[in-house]
Design a protein around this motif. Structure first.
Motif, PDB file in Angstrom:
ATOM      1  N   ARG A 171      -1.625 -16.029  10.399  1.00 31.57           N
ATOM      2  CA  ARG A 171      -0.270 -15.666  10.418  1.00 31.57           C
ATOM      3  C   ARG A 171       0.503 -15.686  10.186  1.00 31.57           C
ATOM      4  N   ARG A 172      -0.152 -15.148   8.601  1.00 29.12           N
ATOM      5  CA  ARG A 172       0.453 -14.568   7.275  1.00 29.12           C
ATOM      6  C   ARG A 172       0.311 -13.310   7.821  1.00 29.12           C
ATOM      7  N   ILE A 173       0.683 -12.537   8.990  1.00 27.61           N
ATOM      8  CA  ILE A 173       0.239 -10.746   8.562  1.00 27.61           C
ATOM      9  C   ILE A 173       1.470  -9.963   8.337  1.00 27.61           C
ATOM     10  N   VAL A 174       1.199  -9.422   7.476  1.00 25.27           N
ATOM     11  CA  VAL A 174       2.171  -7.737   6.440  1.00 25.27           C
ATOM     12  C   VAL A 174       2.073  -6.887   7.520  1.00 25.27           C
ATOM     13  N   HIS A 175       2.560  -6.100   7.250  1.00 27.99           N
ATOM     14  CA  HIS A 175       2.456  -4.729   7.773  1.00 27.99           C
ATOM     15  C   HIS A 175       3.559  -4.037   7.068  1.00 27.99           C
ATOM     16  N   ILE A 176       2.419  -3.194   6.263  1.00 26.80           N
ATOM     17  CA  ILE A 176       2.462  -1.443   5.972  1.00 26.80           C
ATOM     18  C   ILE A 176       3.029  -0.616   6.263  1.00 26.80           C
ATOM     19  N   THR A 235      -2.335 -13.452   5.262  1.00 22.47           N
ATOM     20  CA  THR A 235      -4.335 -13.591   5.050  1.00 22.47           C
ATOM     21  C   THR A 235      -4.343 -12.311   5.654  1.00 22.47           C
ATOM     22  N   ALA A 236      -3.370 -11.237   6.579  1.00 24.20           N
ATOM     23  CA  ALA A 236      -4.035  -9.940   6.990  1.00 24.20           C
ATOM     24  C   ALA A 236      -3.022  -9.477   6.561  1.00 24.20           C
ATOM     25  N   VAL A 237      -2.973  -7.807   6.706  1.00 22.57           N
ATOM     26  CA  VAL A 237      -2.799  -6.458   6.479  1.00 22.57           C
ATOM     27  C   VAL A 237      -2.805  -6.047   7.706  1.00 22.57           C
ATOM     28  N   LEU A 238      -1.582  -4.968   8.306  1.00 24.90           N
ATOM     29  CA  LEU A 238      -2.080  -4.481   9.039  1.00 24.90           C
ATOM     30  C   LEU A 238      -1.359  -2.743   8.362  1.00 24.90           C
ATOM     31  N   ALA A 239      -2.545  -2.448   7.969  1.00 23.91           N
ATOM     32  CA  ALA A 239      -2.287  -0.692   7.842  1.00 23.91           C
ATOM     33  C   ALA A 239      -1.369   0.249   8.430  1.00 23.91           C
ATOM     34  N   GLY A 240      -0.333   0.541   7.544  1.00 23.93           N
ATOM     35  CA  GLY A 240       0.157   2.062   8.657  1.00 23.93           C
ATOM     36  C   GLY A 240      -0.777   3.598   9.148  1.00 23.93           C
ATOM     37  N   ASN A 241      -2.283   3.734   8.381  1.00 24.40           N
ATOM     38  CA  ASN A 241      -2.910   3.816   8.828  1.00 24.40           C
ATOM     39  C   ASN A 241      -4.282   3.712   7.859  1.00 24.40           C
ATOM     40  N   ASP A 242      -5.083   4.584   7.885  1.00 24.72           N
ATOM     41  CA  ASP A 242      -6.159   4.098   7.070  1.00 24.72           C
ATOM     42  C   ASP A 242      -6.377   4.759   6.302  1.00 24.72           C
ATOM     43  N   ARG A 243      -5.625   6.196   5.533  1.00 27.60           N
ATOM     44  CA  ARG A 243      -5.904   6.087   3.719  1.00 27.60           C
ATOM     45  C   ARG A 243      -4.671   5.089   3.638  1.00 27.60           C
ATOM     46  N   CYS A 244      -4.082   4.088   4.151  1.00 32.73           N
ATOM     47  CA  CYS A 244      -3.340   3.183   3.385  1.00 32.73           C
ATOM     48  C   CYS A 244      -3.539   1.986   3.154  1.00 32.73           C
ATOM     49  N   ALA A 245      -4.992   1.662   4.105  1.00 33.15           N
ATOM     50  CA  ALA A 245      -5.961   0.254   4.003  1.00 33.15           C
ATOM     51  C   ALA A 245      -6.485   0.458   3.024  1.00 33.15           C
ATOM     52  N   MET A 246      -7.122   2.205   2.876  1.00 32.20           N
ATOM     53  CA  MET A 246      -8.105   2.219   1.748  1.00 32.20           C
ATOM     54  C   MET A 246      -7.716   2.074   0.623  1.00 32.20           C
ATOM     55  N   GLY A 247      -6.289   2.001   0.349  1.00 32.16           N
ATOM     56  CA  GLY A 247      -5.589   1.846  -1.136  1.00 32.16           C
ATOM     57  C   GLY A 247      -5.506   0.413  -1.143  1.00 32.16           C
ATOM     58  N   LEU A 248      -4.932   0.119   0.054  1.00 27.96           N
ATOM     59  CA  LEU A 248      -5.058  -1.393  -0.272  1.00 27.96           C
ATOM     60  C   LEU A 248      -6.371  -2.105  -0.426  1.00 27.96           C
ATOM     61  N   LEU A 249      -7.151  -1.588  -0.179  1.00 27.16           N
ATOM     62  CA  LEU A 249      -8.690  -2.241  -0.207  1.00 27.16           C
ATOM     63  C   LEU A 249      -9.193  -1.949  -1.938  1.00 27.16           C
ATOM     64  N   MET A 250      -9.213  -1.344  -2.354  1.00 27.70           N
ATOM     65  CA  MET A 250      -9.178  -0.785  -3.896  1.00 27.70           C
ATOM     66  C   MET A 250      -8.568  -1.872  -4.754  1.00 27.70           C
ATOM     67  N   SER A 251      -7.348  -1.871  -4.390  1.00 24.65           N
ATOM     68  CA  SER A 251      -6.536  -2.492  -4.996  1.00 24.65           C
ATOM     69  C   SER A 251      -6.803  -3.838  -5.348  1.00 24.65           C
ATOM     70  N   LEU A 252      -6.824  -4.238  -3.562  1.00 18.40           N
ATOM     71  CA  LEU A 252      -7.313  -5.765  -4.209  1.00 18.40           C
ATOM     72  C   LEU A 252      -8.852  -5.929  -4.536  1.00 18.40           C
ATOM     73  N   THR A 253      -9.779  -5.498  -4.260  1.00 22.99           N
ATOM     74  CA  THR A 253     -11.059  -5.490  -4.677  1.00 22.99           C
ATOM     75  C   THR A 253     -10.950  -5.244  -6.470  1.00 22.99           C
ATOM     76  N   ARG A 254     -10.200  -4.752  -6.613  1.00 18.92           N
ATOM     77  CA  ARG A 254     -10.219  -4.789  -7.948  1.00 18.92           C
ATOM     78  C   ARG A 254     -10.043  -5.838  -9.106  1.00 18.92           C
ATOM     79  N   ALA A 255      -8.808  -6.811  -8.197  1.00 24.00           N
ATOM     80  CA  ALA A 255      -8.420  -7.599  -8.876  1.00 24.00           C
ATOM     81  C   ALA A 255      -9.578  -9.045  -8.261  1.00 24.00           C
ATOM     82  N   GLY A 256     -10.172  -8.637  -7.588  1.00 21.50           N
ATOM     83  CA  GLY A 256     -11.594 -10.045  -7.623  1.00 21.50           C
ATOM     84  C   GLY A 256     -11.057 -10.248  -5.910  1.00 21.50           C
ATOM     85  N   ILE A 257     -10.344 -10.144  -5.748  1.00 22.55           N
ATOM     86  CA  ILE A 257     -10.142 -10.624  -4.027  1.00 22.55           C
ATOM     87  C   ILE A 257     -11.166  -9.972  -2.880  1.00 22.55           C
ATOM     88  N   GLU A 258     -11.427 -11.069  -2.410  1.00 24.58           N
ATOM     89  CA  GLU A 258     -12.761 -10.706  -1.345  1.00 24.58           C
ATOM     90  C   GLU A 258     -11.911 -10.501   0.047  1.00 24.58           C
TER      91      GLU A 258
END
Length: 331
Positions: A171-176, A235-258
């Protein structure tokens, strides 16, 4: 060619016949001429021959050097152009080299048509370019410009992604946002429309961004800082494209977000990078090969039939579900 003829002991006219692959030379003579040409390093200048006839049979392709999806498109452009008897010349835009400069380089090399991959140019420039030469715009549509358009149905792709996330309980879905990037405005509108359709309009949130890994990293830092200040993570993020999604994943996983246990991520494009991660990226697939084939055919058909008016191809995207999307975490 004269050097080949002299060393092979034949006329220059016969050498020309052999390199045009026409009848008139025996097998042994043909083999001798080709052998001599190879020995002295001669290659026929097909470009000069075509220009003498008033044609270059070359398609110019303008692309953004750092956009991985453009690499996928180029991979599809080459075989289709070759099948239709055309060569391809590439010219890249970078932070220090504008799209206009990249396009002018193609035209200066006598390209008969230009294919623009995700152009960021002003509508007026595209319209002017379409009057100067056969032009195809891929991934970006500019109404009234005299150019061909090839793009995916952005709204349909976003709807598939949003329906998928809502079905998983999000329900809490953010768009980059993708800024001025190709397709960004359509994706942004489709996201807001989907949130309204699912009764989540009051939870809609668009975070300004770009079609880059850096944008995803920065968004991840923002969301983590907000969490530390007491605001819950989406609870979910819809990124503008794959490159943006990749950067988001790197940032989250480094912070311990699974991912996807704590937060689901969906990209857009299904570029080749989406397959290379330890956890596959859920993303909306644009058929790069089919888009490339349409772009090449549009350009060639208008070159060979000057009466054709610009056309538009709208291709259906498809959601590809992989490992970065899962059920929403318990609230």
């Amino acid at each position: 060619m004269a050097d080949v003829a002299e060393k092979a002991g034949v006329s220059r006219a016969l050498v020309s016949i052999i390199f045009r692959n026409q009848a008139g030379a025996g097998r042994e003579t043909r083999e001798r001429v080709l052998r001599v040409a190879d020995e002295i390093g001669y290659r026929p200048d097909s470009a000069a021959r075509l220009l003498a006839r008033g044609r270059s049979r070359t398609l110019g392709v303008m692309f953004a050097v750092h956009q991985t999806f453009h690499t996928d498109l180029i991979t599809g452009i080459y075989p289709e152009a070759e099948r239709l008897g055309y060569d391809v010349l590439l010219s890249g835009s970078t932070q220090g080299r504008s799209e206009a400069k990249a396009v002018e380089a193609l035209l200066s090399h006598r390209c008969e048509a230009v294919i623009l991959l995700g152009p960021d140019a002003q509508p007026g420039y595209l319209g002017e370019l379409g009057q100067r030469t056969v032009t195809v715009s891929v991934s970006r549509r500019v109404p009234q410009a005299h150019v061909d358009f090839v793009h995916s149905a952005e709204g349909k792709g976003v709807r598939q992604a949003m329906d998928h996330l809502v079905e998983l309980g999000h329900r809490r879905i953010v768009h980059i946002d993708g800024g001025r990037g190709p397709g960004s405005a359509e994706r942004r509108r489709a996201y807001r429309a989907a949130m309204r359709r699912h009764g989540l309009e009051d939870r809609a949130r668009v975070i300004p961004g770009h079609h880059t890994e850096e944008s995803g990293v920065e968004t991840g830092r923002l969301l983590l800082a907000e969490r530390d200040s007491g605001r819950p993570l989406p609870t979910a993020v819809l990124a503008g494209n794959d490159r943006c999604a990749m950067g988001l994943l790197m940032s989250l996983t480094r912070a311990g977000i699974e991912v996807p246990r704590d937060l689901s991520v969906v990209g857009y494009d299904d570029s080749h990078l989406s397959h290379l991660m330890p956890i596959g990226l859920t993303t909306v697939r644009q058929d790069a090969v089919l888009m490339a084939e349409h772009a090449v055919r549009f350009a060639v058909e208008r070159l060979e039939n000057g009466e054709l008016q610009p056309r538009e191809a709208v291709l259906d995207p498809k959601l590809v579900i992989r490992g970065t999307s899962g059920p929403a975490p318990a609230q």
